[in-house]
Design an enzyme around this catalytic site. Structure first.
Site, short mmCIF file in Angstrom:
data_model
loop_
_atom_site.label_atom_id
_atom_site.label_comp_id
_atom_site.label_asym_id
_atom_site.label_seq_id
_atom_site.Cartn_x
_atom_site.Cartn_y
_atom_site.Cartn_z
N CYS A 140 0.89 -1.19 0.00
CA CYS A 140 0.00 0.00 0.00
C CYS A 140 0.91 1.22 0.00
O CYS A 140 0.91 2.03 0.93
CB CYS A 140 -0.90 0.01 1.23
SG CYS A 140 -1.83 -1.51 1.51
N ALA A 141 1.72 1.33 -1.06
CA ALA A 141 2.85 2.27 -1.05
C ALA A 141 2.45 3.74 -1.05
O ALA A 141 3.18 4.58 -0.54
CB ALA A 141 3.75 1.98 -2.25
N ASP A 176 1.20 -1.33 4.92
CA ASP A 176 0.91 -0.09 5.66
C ASP A 176 -0.57 0.18 5.37
O ASP A 176 -0.92 0.90 4.45
CB ASP A 176 1.81 1.02 5.12
CG ASP A 176 1.63 2.32 5.87
OD1 ASP A 176 1.08 2.30 6.98
OD2 ASP A 176 2.02 3.37 5.33
N ASP A 178 -4.36 -2.99 -10.76
CA ASP A 178 -5.57 -2.77 -11.57
C ASP A 178 -6.37 -4.06 -11.76
O ASP A 178 -7.43 -4.07 -12.36
CB ASP A 178 -5.22 -2.12 -12.92
CG ASP A 178 -4.10 -2.85 -13.65
OD1 ASP A 178 -3.75 -3.98 -13.23
OD2 ASP A 178 -3.57 -2.30 -14.63
N GLY A 222 4.81 6.90 -1.25
CA GLY A 222 6.10 6.25 -1.09
C GLY A 222 7.04 6.70 0.03
O GLY A 222 8.23 6.43 -0.06
N CYS A 262 -1.56 3.83 11.12
CA CYS A 262 -1.37 5.06 11.91
C CYS A 262 -2.63 5.27 12.76
O CYS A 262 -3.18 6.37 12.83
CB CYS A 262 -1.05 6.25 11.03
SG CYS A 262 -2.22 6.56 9.71
#
Length: 403
Positions: A232-233, A301, A283, A236, A354
């Protein structure tokens, strides 16, 4: 502090867009700051910081000002009056501030400060949820800490510089920083400023990244030459940190469902001199399936409520809804089940959010370990970072190993 009419009006306009049109505070502020080329850095920081302040304390100020959403222009000026009185800013003799009830504002503030949901300016449901999940004592401390303005923390890009060199270069450009004990790559700005205009930033010597967020890539324990997948970059931040920790050796595959974020990642990777990063749009399910059983390390993440980063995104308090939270928890578990299959035998996975809520964190990991995909994994260690204890963002991370 003397108030300038055009700055106050710009702030009121920004608040109207954020509160009444549901726009994101950072985007509105970015647009507002471009309105007048003559504004200096002090003018810009007045608009940005005052807007964020009133967004952060929306519920408390609205209650004191006795106004309800949607806010009229007059209502927003009443809230601005509350801000002035509580901040000790002298009210100008403009028609908008006539007959400001200064004593009543102070009295009402004292009275409402005894009730946590008003004192910390949060919706009822969030207050109840926080107490239920964390217990009264921890939630009270945590939500108080999350109402402080977030410090600006930089991560020195070890591909191009050292923390010491970076501090020296920034000082030459007029920016004072301090080292953070226990955070080897971090520097904190002594005063908030637009750091993106510096030559050091343009040369790719650092990224802006909270100290807690810098813990995540470290937790994955990557080595040069590995194959790492960041699932889940986004744009980045953690991908670039991984590239630095791997000394540009090996391969990082950065995945995301949003192609525009990956474009931004490519731009940032180029600036940072991170050459071992390859981006792939998710995709179709094929993109993930092709990678099954192939990675030494996988970072998830995960999308989450973001409750740990309220100090930098105060408008999230008003945008977040309980229904979204239930939905995101389902998504987190699905992502864990699907993306964990990318890890090869003996490889490791980090699940991070987070958020400070156990239901998005350790409870999700426990649920995952009971699923079919999760039975191949063991929990090695986990880390909970609370804002009230660290002074930085609230975060959670769990390191899992595939048998």
């Amino acid at each position: 502090m003397r108030l300038h009419r055009n700055l106050v009006f710009a702030t009121i306009d920004a608040l109207s867009e954020i509160f009444n049109d549901g726009k994101y505070a950072d985007k509105v502020i970015e647009k507002t700051l471009k309105r007048d080329k003559r504004w200096g850095s002090r003018d810009r920081s007045f608009i940005a910081e005052t807007t964020y302040d009133i967004v952060r304390w929306k519920r408390l100020y609205a209650e004191i000002a006795e106004v309800k959403e949607p806010f009229s222009r007059e209502d927003l000026f009443r809230m601005f009056t509350v801000w002035c009185v509580l901040r000790g800013v002298k009210l100008p003799d403009w028609p908008q501030f006539e007959k400001a009830p200064v004593r009543r504002i102070k009295g009402k503030f004292d009275e409402l400060s005894k009730i946590r949901k008003y004192r910390e300016s949060i919706p009822d449901w969030m207050d109840q949820l926080g107490e239920k999940e964390l217990g009264e004592k921890i939630w009270t401390q945590e939500i108080h800490a999350l109402n402080n303005q977030a410090p600006v923390v930089l991560r020195a890009n070890k591909l191009k510089t050292t923390t010491e060199e970076l501090a020296k270069k920034l000082l030459d450009e007029g920016f004072e920083t301090s080292n953070l004990r226990n955070y080897p790559e971090a520097l904190e700005l002594k005063e908030r400023a637009n750091i993106f205009k510096t030559k050091a930033f343009q040369d790719g010597l650092f990224e802006v990244q909270d100290a807690s967020s810098q813990r995540v890539a470290e937790f994955l324990n990557v080595q040069p030459g590995m194959r790492v997948v960041d699932t889940c970059a986004g744009a980045g931040g953690k991908t670039l940190h991984l590239a630095a920790l791997m000394q540009n050796k090996g391969q990082i595959i950065a995945l995301d469902i949003y192609g525009n974020k990956l474009k931004e990642l490519k731009r940032r990777a180029k600036r940072a001199g991170a050459h071992n990063v390859e981006t792939r749009d998710i995709d179709s399910t094929k993109v993930i399936k092709k990678l099954y059983g192939s990675a030494d390390r996988v970072l998830i993440d995960a999308p989450c409520s973001g409750l740990g980063v309220l100090s930098r995104n105060p408008d999230a308090k008003w945008k977040l809804q309980p229904e979204f939270l239930e939905k995101i928890k389902e998504t987190q578990l699905e992502i864990l089940e699907k993306y964990s299959k990318i890890v090869k035998n003996g490889g490791k996975l980090v699940y991070a959010t987070c958020s400070i809520l156990p239901s998005e964190n350790e409870k999700q990991v426990q649920k995952f370990l009971k699923t079919e995909a999760g039975q191949d994994f063991i929990l090695m260690k986990e880390k909970k970072i609370l804002s009230s204890a660290s002074g930085y963002d609230g975060f959670y991370m769990a390191l899992l190993e595939k048998k």
